[in-house]
Design an enzyme around this catalytic site. Structure first.
Site: not given
Ligand SMILES: Cc1cc2nc3c(=O)[nH]c(=O)nc-3n(C[C@H](O)[C@H](O)[C@H](O)COP(=O)(O)OP(=O)(O)OC[C@H]3O[C@@H](n4cnc5c(N)ncnc54)[C@H](O)[C@@H]3O)c2cc1C
Length: 567
Positions: A426
């Protein structure tokens, strides 16, 4: 696991700390009398204690699984869903025109927190439906509302949100899912989504997916994204779940925790979808769902914190080790430190969450833009601080258990494993903090300044009763004001972003001091005054170090180059 619903804590907070009387005083919510609030919280608490809490271990030990493409949920979860649906807990704040109860978000938020404490992995299912209900109510056509909302509100059908793709996580605008216009006004949606919570289940007749995708003429980035409602089964002419749509769950993730919640990889192969909101206006519509879910996820953190605290306290009152007056570890100073910190932070995080919900209700009831700005300001704080506190308290809960905390049978570790993801999904807590210092400060810090004015005025009023506590809260608020002014004066956004996380936490620390002070005023000489003294003397001072970091700029973060980081 056993769980006691903290109904009296909510009632105290409503009455004395977060100003729920303002909400109950509006025409829109004038039915929310203290008796009604008490009855609802008591009834929901009973369901959480008796139905949901016993399911918590089932979800962990017997995760949801995919059998020949059919999703099987953890034992007892279908009955749990039925109890949640039949109790009316999904549609508590839903539009009464479609079967909802139209109750304040403050009440829904409290009930959601209790459900999270009892069984976090199951609670995520109604939370997803609630967000979808709100998004459809605000942005969908009348035909969609009439067909879908009654079924989502009653729990016959369930909802999900589909944003994430492998290359598009925090950067939602990078998504590659596509939609084409069909000749009958529907759309064909294609692409793969990952990490979709409750992407399927075996207890609702239909699962309705809100999917972000791009039309052929959609611009790159977030501006060109549209939102589609894509049901697992296409409704027939009578509005019942009909033939299967062209979508499927490809696989489930193996996770650190939250095993009872199936986290799905979803494949859409030209699935039939209906537009929600305007073409290319999907992000605005999805933001309704995301804001709802952000407060809800903050509440998940608070709920997990409550569960972990109760668990640790019960253990500390039984475990004999060393010589203490009671014979148990609860009399060791360090165990007291852990338990009192847990309780004080739990109170602060819950008060922030409820204050955010009150602001949402006041905005709904009055349409006043200042309440809207207050809700917008508090949402990232409620999400990030609520979940950080959830993780910290669950982690401390493991520590209180000593070696037994590391052993799964006690259940202490499950709280920690389950709640860990709440700081990630989220919108990661880092992204929440950036939202606070950027988008939520686009008014030049006005909404923040108004809130700080209120906190200082309240502290002034409290000086007679509690001069030291009032002075500490007043001083901390002044420091936060200076840091806010520094932040909004930075033209290089990276200087703001570099300090965003410590700034958000310092903000939460000050809010916590304010709400603890209000509690002390309402319970002079009582346990709440003692807890306030602990928080204000031991935890509030953390803000000073945090604000130094918040104003340090970004240069030192880039001082080490990539080679030096890996050297
Ligand atoms: C158990 C689980 C349930 C989930 N449920 C849903 C769901 O129902 N629907 C859905 O759509 N998604 C869902 N998600 C996805 C979740 O919302 C994403 O994992 C989350 O938004 C982070 O994206 P990412 O995993 O690609 O990490 P990344 O975006 O790759 O982030 C990696 C790191 O980099 C940092 N980062 C990335 N961009 C920036 C920036 N611009 N500035 C500073 N820091 C940054 C992040 O804070 C993080 O620490 C779920 C994830 C999990 C693990």
């Amino acid at each position: 696991m056993s769980y006691r619903a903290p109904v009296q804590d909510y009632e105290f907070l409503f009455r004395n700390v977060v100003g729920f009387d303002l909400v109950a005083g509006t025409e829109r919510f004038d039915e929310a009398s203290p008796d009604m609030v008490s009855a609802i919280l008591t009834e929901a608490g009973k369901m959480c204690e008796e139905v949901m809490a016993p399911l918590q271990r089932n979800g962990d030990l017997h995760p949801a699984r995919l059998e020949n493409g059919v999703l099987r949920t953890s034992p007892g979860f279908a009955d749990g869903w039925t109890a949640i649906a039949e109790g009316g807990w999904i549609g508590m704040s839903g539009n009464p025109e479609y079967g909802g109860m139209g109750l304040p978000m403050t009440l829904t938020t409290s009930v959601n927190e209790m459900m999270s404490a009892a069984c976090l992995s199951l609670q995520l299912a109604p939370l997803m439906s609630q967000g979808q209900i709100e998004a459809l109510d605000h942005h969908a056509s009348d035909a969609i509302k009439e067909l879908y909302l009654p079924k989502l509100i009653s729990g016959e059908w369930a909802g999900t949100m589909n944003l994430t793709e492998p290359q598009a996580g925090s950067d939602v605008g990078a998504l590659s899912s596509k939609a084409e216009r069909n000749s009958d006004g529907t759309y064909a949606v294609a692409g793969q989504k990952i990490f979709i919570s409750w992407g399927d289940n075996d207890f609702a007749e239909n699962v309705c997916h809100l999917v972000l995708a791009r039309l052929p003429d959609g611009a790159p980035g977030t501006k060109g994204i549209s939102l589609f409602l894509v049901p697992k089964r296409i409704p027939d002419e009578n509005g019942n779940a009909g033939v299967a749509n062209s979508l499927k769950v490809v696989s489930l993730e193996h996770k650190m925790g939250l095993h009872g919640s199936p986290t799905c990889v979803m494949q859409y192969d030209g699935a039939t979808g209906w537009l929600v909101g305007n073409e290319h206006g999907g992000m605005a519509a999805m933001f309704t769902m995301m804001n709802n879910a952000r407060l809800g996820v903050g509440g998940q953190g608070v709920g997990a914190a409550e569960g972990a605290y109760q668990h640790a306290l019960a253990y500390a009152m039984e475990r004999k080790q060393g010589k203490t007056p009671s014979g148990t570890i609860i009399d060791h100073a360090d165990v007291r430190r852990m338990l009192t910190t847990m309780k004080a932070d739990l109170f602060a995080a819950r008060a922030i969450m409820l204050a955010c919900a009150v602001a949402i209700d006041m905005q709904t009831a009055t349409g006043d833009a200042e309440w809207g700005a207050r809700a917008a300001l508090l949402t990232p704080i409620a999400k990030a601080f609520g979940t950080d506190v959830g993780i910290e308290i669950a982690q401390t809960g493991v520590q209180v258990h000593g070696g037994m905390g590391f052993i799964e049978e006690t259940g202490a570790a499950q709280y920690y494993r389950d709640v860990r993801v709440t700081a990630i999904y989220e919108g990661t807590n880092g992204i929440q903090a950036m939202d606070l210092v950027a988008r939520k400060m686009m008014d030049g810090g006005d909404a923040a300044a108004r809130l700080l004015d209120e906190i200082e005025a309240h502290a002034e009023d409290a000086r007679g009763a509690f001069p030291e506590m009032a002075e500490a809260v007043w001083q901390a608020t002044e420091s936060l004001r200076e840091a806010t002014e520094w932040l909004v004066s930075q033209s290089d956004m990276n200087d703001r972003f570099a300090g965003a996380v410590p700034y958000l936490r310092a903000f939460a620390r000050v809010l916590g001091g304010h709400y603890h002070l209000a509690a002390a005023l309402a319970d002079r000489g009582g346990a709440r005054e003692k807890l306030a003294r602990y928080y204000i003397s031991r935890l509030l001072p953390e803000h000073a170090g945090l604000l130094i970091q918040a104003q340090a700029g970004s240069a030192d973060l880039y001082a080490l180059n990539a080679d030096e980081l890996s050297a």
